[in-house]
Design a protein around this motif. Sequence first.
Motif, PDB file in Angstrom:
ATOM      1  N   ALA A   9       1.383   3.920  32.571  1.00 38.38           N
ATOM      2  CA  ALA A   9      -0.017   4.638  32.664  1.00 38.38           C
ATOM      3  C   ALA A   9      -0.954   3.601  33.136  1.00 38.38           C
ATOM      4  CB  ALA A   9      -0.173   5.123  31.428  1.00 38.38           C
ATOM      5  N   GLY A  10      -1.785   4.050  34.372  1.00 36.64           N
ATOM      6  CA  GLY A  10      -2.619   3.231  34.957  1.00 36.64           C
ATOM      7  C   GLY A  10      -4.282   3.600  34.367  1.00 36.64           C
ATOM      8  N   TYR A  11      -4.779   2.492  34.057  1.00 33.52           N
ATOM      9  CA  TYR A  11      -5.826   2.956  33.327  1.00 33.52           C
ATOM     10  C   TYR A  11      -7.109   2.216  34.423  1.00 33.52           C
ATOM     11  CZ  TYR A  11      -4.317   3.351  28.685  1.00 33.52           C
ATOM     12  OH  TYR A  11      -3.761   3.868  27.257  1.00 33.52           O
ATOM     13  N   ARG A  16     -10.709   1.016  33.266  1.00 33.49           N
ATOM     14  CA  ARG A  16     -11.179   0.518  32.089  1.00 33.49           C
ATOM     15  C   ARG A  16     -10.576   1.078  30.879  1.00 33.49           C
ATOM     16  NH1 ARG A  16     -15.209   1.587  36.011  1.00 33.49           N
ATOM     17  NH2 ARG A  16     -16.125   0.064  36.892  1.00 33.49           N
ATOM     18  N   ASP A  17     -11.163   1.864  30.240  1.00 32.28           N
ATOM     19  CA  ASP A  17     -10.394   2.470  29.065  1.00 32.28           C
ATOM     20  C   ASP A  17      -9.747   3.765  29.052  1.00 32.28           C
ATOM     21  OD1 ASP A  17     -11.270   0.213  27.501  1.00 32.28           O
ATOM     22  OD2 ASP A  17     -13.105   0.994  27.126  1.00 32.28           O
ATOM     23  N   GLU A  18      -9.911   4.233  30.261  1.00 30.69           N
ATOM     24  CA  GLU A  18      -9.419   5.646  30.409  1.00 30.69           C
ATOM     25  C   GLU A  18      -7.995   5.868  31.366  1.00 30.69           C
ATOM     26  OE1 GLU A  18     -10.487   8.957  29.634  1.00 30.69           O
ATOM     27  OE2 GLU A  18     -11.858   7.912  28.252  1.00 30.69           O
ATOM     28  N   PRO A  19      -7.019   6.421  30.650  1.00 30.38           N
ATOM     29  CA  PRO A  19      -5.752   6.546  31.539  1.00 30.38           C
ATOM     30  C   PRO A  19      -5.828   7.347  32.809  1.00 30.38           C
ATOM     31  CG  PRO A  19      -5.464   7.679  29.551  1.00 30.38           C
ATOM     32  CD  PRO A  19      -6.801   6.967  29.224  1.00 30.38           C
ATOM     33  N   VAL A  20      -5.782   7.173  33.835  1.00 33.92           N
ATOM     34  CA  VAL A  20      -6.019   7.960  35.147  1.00 33.92           C
ATOM     35  C   VAL A  20      -4.722   8.145  35.932  1.00 33.92           C
ATOM     36  CG1 VAL A  20      -8.592   7.153  35.074  1.00 33.92           C
ATOM     37  CG2 VAL A  20      -6.849   6.111  36.379  1.00 33.92           C
ATOM     38  N   GLY A  21      -3.766   7.343  35.716  1.00 36.59           N
ATOM     39  CA  GLY A  21      -2.516   7.597  36.405  1.00 36.59           C
ATOM     40  C   GLY A  21      -1.437   7.367  35.740  1.00 36.59           C
ATOM     41  N   LEU A  22      -0.221   7.830  36.847  1.00 37.06           N
ATOM     42  CA  LEU A  22       1.050   7.558  36.125  1.00 37.06           C
ATOM     43  C   LEU A  22       2.190   7.414  37.096  1.00 37.06           C
ATOM     44  CD1 LEU A  22       3.334   8.431  33.835  1.00 37.06           C
ATOM     45  CD2 LEU A  22       3.150  10.732  34.761  1.00 37.06           C
ATOM     46  N   LEU A  23       3.062   6.318  36.814  1.00 33.45           N
ATOM     47  CA  LEU A  23       3.967   6.097  37.606  1.00 33.45           C
ATOM     48  C   LEU A  23       5.355   6.057  36.766  1.00 33.45           C
ATOM     49  CD1 LEU A  23       5.219   4.674  40.531  1.00 33.45           C
ATOM     50  CD2 LEU A  23       4.715   2.592  39.558  1.00 33.45           C
ATOM     51  N   ARG A  24       6.240   6.622  37.375  1.00 34.59           N
ATOM     52  CA  ARG A  24       7.528   6.714  37.061  1.00 34.59           C
ATOM     53  C   ARG A  24       8.589   6.316  38.035  1.00 34.59           C
ATOM     54  NH1 ARG A  24      10.593   9.445  32.712  1.00 34.59           N
ATOM     55  NH2 ARG A  24      12.563  10.186  33.269  1.00 34.59           N
ATOM     56  N   MET A  25       9.625   5.446  37.554  1.00 34.18           N
ATOM     57  CA  MET A  25      10.607   5.138  38.677  1.00 34.18           C
ATOM     58  C   MET A  25      11.857   5.236  37.910  1.00 34.18           C
ATOM     59  SD  MET A  25       9.154   1.669  40.796  1.00 34.18           S
ATOM     60  CE  MET A  25      10.334   1.987  41.975  1.00 34.18           C
ATOM     61  N   ASP A  26      12.651   6.198  38.463  1.00 37.88           N
ATOM     62  CA  ASP A  26      14.042   6.623  37.992  1.00 37.88           C
ATOM     63  C   ASP A  26      14.801   7.211  39.294  1.00 37.88           C
ATOM     64  OD1 ASP A  26      15.757   6.942  35.865  1.00 37.88           O
ATOM     65  OD2 ASP A  26      14.961   8.850  35.082  1.00 37.88           O
ATOM     66  N   GLY A  27      16.131   7.206  38.760  1.00 36.86           N
ATOM     67  CA  GLY A  27      17.140   7.872  39.875  1.00 36.86           C
ATOM     68  C   GLY A  27      17.768   6.909  40.861  1.00 36.86           C
ATOM     69  N   GLY A  28      17.642   5.526  40.454  1.00 38.42           N
ATOM     70  CA  GLY A  28      18.325   4.587  41.379  1.00 38.42           C
ATOM     71  C   GLY A  28      17.191   3.307  41.465  1.00 38.42           C
ATOM     72  N   PRO A  29      17.814   2.264  42.093  1.00 39.79           N
ATOM     73  CA  PRO A  29      16.927   1.055  42.311  1.00 39.79           C
ATOM     74  C   PRO A  29      15.809   1.498  43.512  1.00 39.79           C
ATOM     75  CG  PRO A  29      19.143   0.474  42.052  1.00 39.79           C
ATOM     76  CD  PRO A  29      19.037   1.806  42.182  1.00 39.79           C
ATOM     77  N   PHE A  75      -6.919   4.182  44.319  1.00 40.88           N
ATOM     78  CA  PHE A  75      -6.329   3.820  43.040  1.00 40.88           C
ATOM     79  C   PHE A  75      -4.657   4.175  43.260  1.00 40.88           C
ATOM     80  CE2 PHE A  75     -10.182   4.687  40.741  1.00 40.88           C
ATOM     81  CZ  PHE A  75     -10.568   3.509  40.807  1.00 40.88           C
ATOM     82  N   GLY A  76      -4.355   5.335  44.137  1.00 37.26           N
ATOM     83  CA  GLY A  76      -2.828   5.731  44.269  1.00 37.26           C
ATOM     84  C   GLY A  76      -2.211   4.648  44.703  1.00 37.26           C
ATOM     85  N   VAL A  77      -2.735   4.033  45.872  1.00 38.10           N
ATOM     86  CA  VAL A  77      -1.812   2.924  46.363  1.00 38.10           C
ATOM     87  C   VAL A  77      -1.504   1.703  45.349  1.00 38.10           C
ATOM     88  CG1 VAL A  77      -3.792   1.584  47.239  1.00 38.10           C
ATOM     89  CG2 VAL A  77      -1.831   1.520  48.562  1.00 38.10           C
ATOM     90  N   GLN A  78      -2.492   1.568  44.334  1.00 37.56           N
ATOM     91  CA  GLN A  78      -2.138   0.613  43.369  1.00 37.56           C
ATOM     92  C   GLN A  78      -0.884   1.050  42.620  1.00 37.56           C
ATOM     93  OE1 GLN A  78      -5.800  -0.714  41.324  1.00 37.56           O
ATOM     94  NE2 GLN A  78      -6.961   0.106  42.978  1.00 37.56           N
ATOM     95  N   LEU A  79      -0.478   2.280  42.593  1.00 37.74           N
ATOM     96  CA  LEU A  79       0.717   2.808  41.764  1.00 37.74           C
ATOM     97  C   LEU A  79       1.884   2.359  42.894  1.00 37.74           C
ATOM     98  CD1 LEU A  79      -0.028   6.428  40.809  1.00 37.74           C
ATOM     99  CD2 LEU A  79      -0.233   4.260  39.303  1.00 37.74           C
ATOM    100  N   VAL A  80       1.619   2.271  44.069  1.00 36.38           N
ATOM    101  CA  VAL A  80       2.818   1.896  44.950  1.00 36.38           C
ATOM    102  C   VAL A  80       2.936   0.452  44.674  1.00 36.38           C
ATOM    103  CG1 VAL A  80       3.450   1.649  47.346  1.00 36.38           C
ATOM    104  CG2 VAL A  80       2.365   3.666  46.441  1.00 36.38           C
ATOM    105  N   GLY A  81       1.594  -0.424  44.669  1.00 33.60           N
ATOM    106  CA  GLY A  81       2.005  -1.732  44.557  1.00 33.60           C
ATOM    107  C   GLY A  81       2.726  -2.041  43.179  1.00 33.60           C
TER     108      GLY A  81
END
Length: 356
Positions: free
Chosen positions: A261-263, A265-278, A295-301
Amino acid sequence: MTRIFLIRHAEAEGNLYRIAQGQFDSNLTDRGWRQVRALEGRFAGVHVDAVYSSDLYRTCATASALYRPKKLPLVRRSDLREICVGDWEQRTWGDIFRLWPAEMEDFSLHMDRWSIPGAETPAQVLARVRAAVEDIARENPGKTVAVFCHGYAIRLLLANLQGISLADTGSKTPTGDNTAVSVLEFDGDRLRVVSQNDNAHLLTPEFLAGEKVRKRANALEPGLWFAPLDPAAHGALLTACAGECGVSAEALSAPAGLALAGYLRDEPVGLLRMDGGPGRIAWAYIRPDCRKRGFGVQLVGQAVQHARNEGVDTLSAVLPAGSAARDFLLDCGFSSEDGSLYVKHIGFDPEILGEK
């Protein structure tokens, strides 16, 4: 008189993904490679006798704009490295801001008093980099050389050469853009600044034509920090993502290779899930009210870091036809041959790494 082009590296992953990468080796971004090509064009007709770089990948890759077309060897020096940021290395700037708010302010504005465990002090970096540049100048009397270095280190050096104290560097000396060019002269006794932070090659119609019209997080906006996904604590985020993506919250919260979960400050605002293979991104989600803020590109990071830890050099994602995520993935450097499987190469150039 020795002339020195002092050049900051191109945009690197840490810059874009908002991750502190002082002496950690990171790759250049797609935009960074465009900056490298623009820099090559800028120096196409400029005589250079020698090319030096810090031994970190992002500077060596940027130096390829000069040493490859001019057929010069690249001299790699560890004393040209960026500041070692100790316990901050590989943390997101959002996490650093959360845990060390006063120290983060000192890092940018009060360099004379910044100090954290395991890190160099700015004074140590200044002494190291100034000695390195003076040594290079003495090695090349009467010649023109290019020196590729890092934003914080260059900022410290330029301020010092102009008589600005460490206490005042933060308020009086800006950080130059990625690939900004400064010019120094050395008369055999002292260095002086002729010009600084020139980014004219990034303002040409050719370069600007390729710029994306989207918000990029910057140093004044720390960005996100991440924690393992907790279905109990992040139920609202899971429900929102499930409703928009057409899957169940239970499926999103099931065990996975990585679930964060990406926060903000104190608020969860994003979700990243990696599954299904490397290297496979299963879901990347930003709350609608927090989109178009970089912020979306920070999930990619985070996905890039995880994929490298898995030992792979590609990221991938599968999208259903007509998915609204298509433009986002393309903007992040993914490509697709069939409109379904999207792939992004995140590997390093073996030649630049020094492997022959």
